[in-house]
Motif scaffolding. Structure first.
Motif, PDB file in Angstrom:
ATOM      1  N   ASN A   1      17.496  -6.014  47.504  1.00 26.42           N
ATOM      2  CA  ASN A   1      18.206  -7.262  47.221  1.00 26.42           C
ATOM      3  C   ASN A   1      19.614  -6.939  46.727  1.00 26.42           C
ATOM      4  O   ASN A   1      19.827  -5.906  46.102  1.00 26.42           O
ATOM      5  CB  ASN A   1      17.471  -8.060  46.140  1.00 26.42           C
ATOM      6  N   VAL A   2      20.543  -7.861  46.964  1.00 28.81           N
ATOM      7  CA  VAL A   2      21.920  -7.661  46.522  1.00 28.81           C
ATOM      8  C   VAL A   2      22.325  -8.708  45.501  1.00 28.81           C
ATOM      9  O   VAL A   2      21.780  -9.808  45.467  1.00 28.81           O
ATOM     10  CB  VAL A   2      22.923  -7.692  47.696  1.00 28.81           C
ATOM     11  N   GLU A   3      23.306  -8.312  44.675  1.00 29.30           N
ATOM     12  CA  GLU A   3      23.907  -9.227  43.702  1.00 29.30           C
ATOM     13  C   GLU A   3      22.838  -9.964  42.885  1.00 29.30           C
ATOM     14  O   GLU A   3      22.848 -11.188  42.773  1.00 29.30           O
ATOM     15  CB  GLU A   3      24.820 -10.225  44.416  1.00 29.30           C
ATOM     16  N   VAL A   4      21.931  -9.220  42.301  1.00 24.39           N
ATOM     17  CA  VAL A   4      20.832  -9.809  41.542  1.00 24.39           C
ATOM     18  C   VAL A   4      21.327 -10.194  40.150  1.00 24.39           C
ATOM     19  O   VAL A   4      21.851  -9.358  39.414  1.00 24.39           O
ATOM     20  CB  VAL A   4      19.637  -8.832  41.463  1.00 24.39           C
ATOM     21  N   GLN A   5      21.157 -11.453  39.799  1.00 23.26           N
ATOM     22  CA  GLN A   5      21.637 -11.997  38.532  1.00 23.26           C
ATOM     23  C   GLN A   5      20.667 -11.712  37.387  1.00 23.26           C
ATOM     24  O   GLN A   5      19.485 -11.489  37.607  1.00 23.26           O
ATOM     25  CB  GLN A   5      21.808 -13.518  38.658  1.00 23.26           C
ATOM     26  N   GLU A   6      21.198 -11.777  36.178  1.00 27.57           N
ATOM     27  CA  GLU A   6      20.433 -11.674  34.936  1.00 27.57           C
ATOM     28  C   GLU A   6      19.633 -10.385  34.830  1.00 27.57           C
ATOM     29  O   GLU A   6      18.439 -10.375  34.548  1.00 27.57           O
ATOM     30  CB  GLU A   6      19.553 -12.904  34.743  1.00 27.57           C
ATOM     31  N   VAL A   7      20.328  -9.291  35.058  1.00 28.12           N
ATOM     32  CA  VAL A   7      19.754  -7.958  34.879  1.00 28.12           C
ATOM     33  C   VAL A   7      20.611  -7.253  33.840  1.00 28.12           C
ATOM     34  O   VAL A   7      21.808  -7.047  34.062  1.00 28.12           O
ATOM     35  CB  VAL A   7      19.752  -7.161  36.204  1.00 28.12           C
ATOM     36  N   GLY A   8      20.024  -6.903  32.717  1.00 29.91           N
ATOM     37  CA  GLY A   8      20.775  -6.226  31.660  1.00 29.91           C
ATOM     38  C   GLY A   8      21.974  -7.022  31.188  1.00 29.91           C
ATOM     39  O   GLY A   8      22.989  -6.450  30.815  1.00 29.91           O
ATOM     40  N   GLY A   9      21.879  -8.339  31.254  1.00 32.74           N
ATOM     41  CA  GLY A   9      22.976  -9.196  30.816  1.00 32.74           C
ATOM     42  C   GLY A   9      24.074  -9.364  31.853  1.00 32.74           C
ATOM     43  O   GLY A   9      25.151  -9.874  31.549  1.00 32.74           O
ATOM     44  N   GLY A  10      23.827  -8.947  33.073  1.00 36.96           N
ATOM     45  CA  GLY A  10      24.850  -9.056  34.112  1.00 36.96           C
ATOM     46  C   GLY A  10      24.260  -9.220  35.498  1.00 36.96           C
ATOM     47  O   GLY A  10      23.191  -9.810  35.672  1.00 36.96           O
ATOM     48  N   ARG A  11      24.968  -8.658  36.471  1.00 38.76           N
ATOM     49  CA  ARG A  11      24.584  -8.773  37.871  1.00 38.76           C
ATOM     50  C   ARG A  11      24.551  -7.375  38.471  1.00 38.76           C
ATOM     51  O   ARG A  11      25.556  -6.670  38.450  1.00 38.76           O
ATOM     52  CB  ARG A  11      25.610  -9.643  38.612  1.00 38.76           C
ATOM     53  N   ALA A  12      23.394  -6.998  38.983  1.00 42.05           N
ATOM     54  CA  ALA A  12      23.251  -5.674  39.597  1.00 42.05           C
ATOM     55  C   ALA A  12      23.685  -5.724  41.055  1.00 42.05           C
ATOM     56  O   ALA A  12      23.370  -6.676  41.770  1.00 42.05           O
ATOM     57  CB  ALA A  12      21.803  -5.207  39.499  1.00 42.05           C
ATOM     58  N   ASP A  13      24.405  -4.693  41.495  1.00 40.39           N
ATOM     59  CA  ASP A  13      24.870  -4.655  42.889  1.00 40.39           C
ATOM     60  C   ASP A  13      23.703  -4.628  43.863  1.00 40.39           C
ATOM     61  O   ASP A  13      23.641  -5.424  44.791  1.00 40.39           O
ATOM     62  CB  ASP A  13      25.772  -3.441  43.116  1.00 40.39           C
TER      63      ASP A  13
END
Length: 176
Positions: free
Chosen positions: A69-81
């Motif tokens: 998956n791309v641009e996953v929100q709400e991971v570690g307080g941010g967005r994972a690539d």
């Protein structure tokens, strides 16, 4: 180096191994690629988005395709690539384009961002950097093994270190 990682056991071992295998193959292919196949690697204006699209396409064509998956929100307080989902856990990939000659191992901001995605998941992550530093001369490319490294990061004095595998993709390449 990952054998020392607290989370490198059970189902995490084959998952990390599969992701690392795909990332090393990706870097190997990009080192050997010609401009006609991957033009962004020869473009001095290439950016993180070029790497992102290329790596996401690569992962989607392989064994990890349905789990990526791309641009996953709400991971570690941010967005994972990029997030790769496994049963019971995820692995995260942080992507960067860098125009400096500073070694990736010294890029503490990049490393800390990669580690932040491990806040509630496996404490192993991946940092993939498109290196845009212009070549000093037309000397041969470094060996594949020189584009892969590892570091550990203690977090808030915690007893368990976080692990980051770092891979570099040479950009701004010239024709031999």
């Amino acid at each position: 180096a990952l054998t020392r990682a607290e989370d490198f056991r059970g189902d995490v071992v084959p998952a990390v191994t599969a992701v690392l295998d795909q990332l090393i193959k990706f870097v190997r292919q990009r080192i050997n690629s010609q401009q006609s196949w991957n033009s962004y690697l020869f473009d001095p204006e290439a950016d993180e988005q070029d790497l992102h699209a290329d790596l996401y396409d690569w992962l989607n064509q392989g064994q990890l395709g349905s789990a990526t998956n791309v641009e996953v929100q709400e991971v570690g307080g941010g967005r994972a690539d990029i997030q790769i989902h496994f049963s019971g856990f995820h692995l995260y990939l942080e992507l960067k384009a860098d125009h400096t000659a500073v070694p990736v191992a010294d890029k503490s901001t990049y490393i800390k961002q990669t580690v932040s995605y491990q806040a509630s998941d496996v404490r192993i992550g991946f940092l993939i950097v498109l290196r845009m530093t212009p070549p000093k001369d037309k000397s041969p490319s470094a060996h594949l093994t020189e584009y892969v490294s590892h570091t550990t990061v203690p977090v808030n004095g915690g007893a368990i270190e976080r692990h980051v595998v770092m891979l570099e993709v040479p950009g701004n390449q010239t024709k031999p």
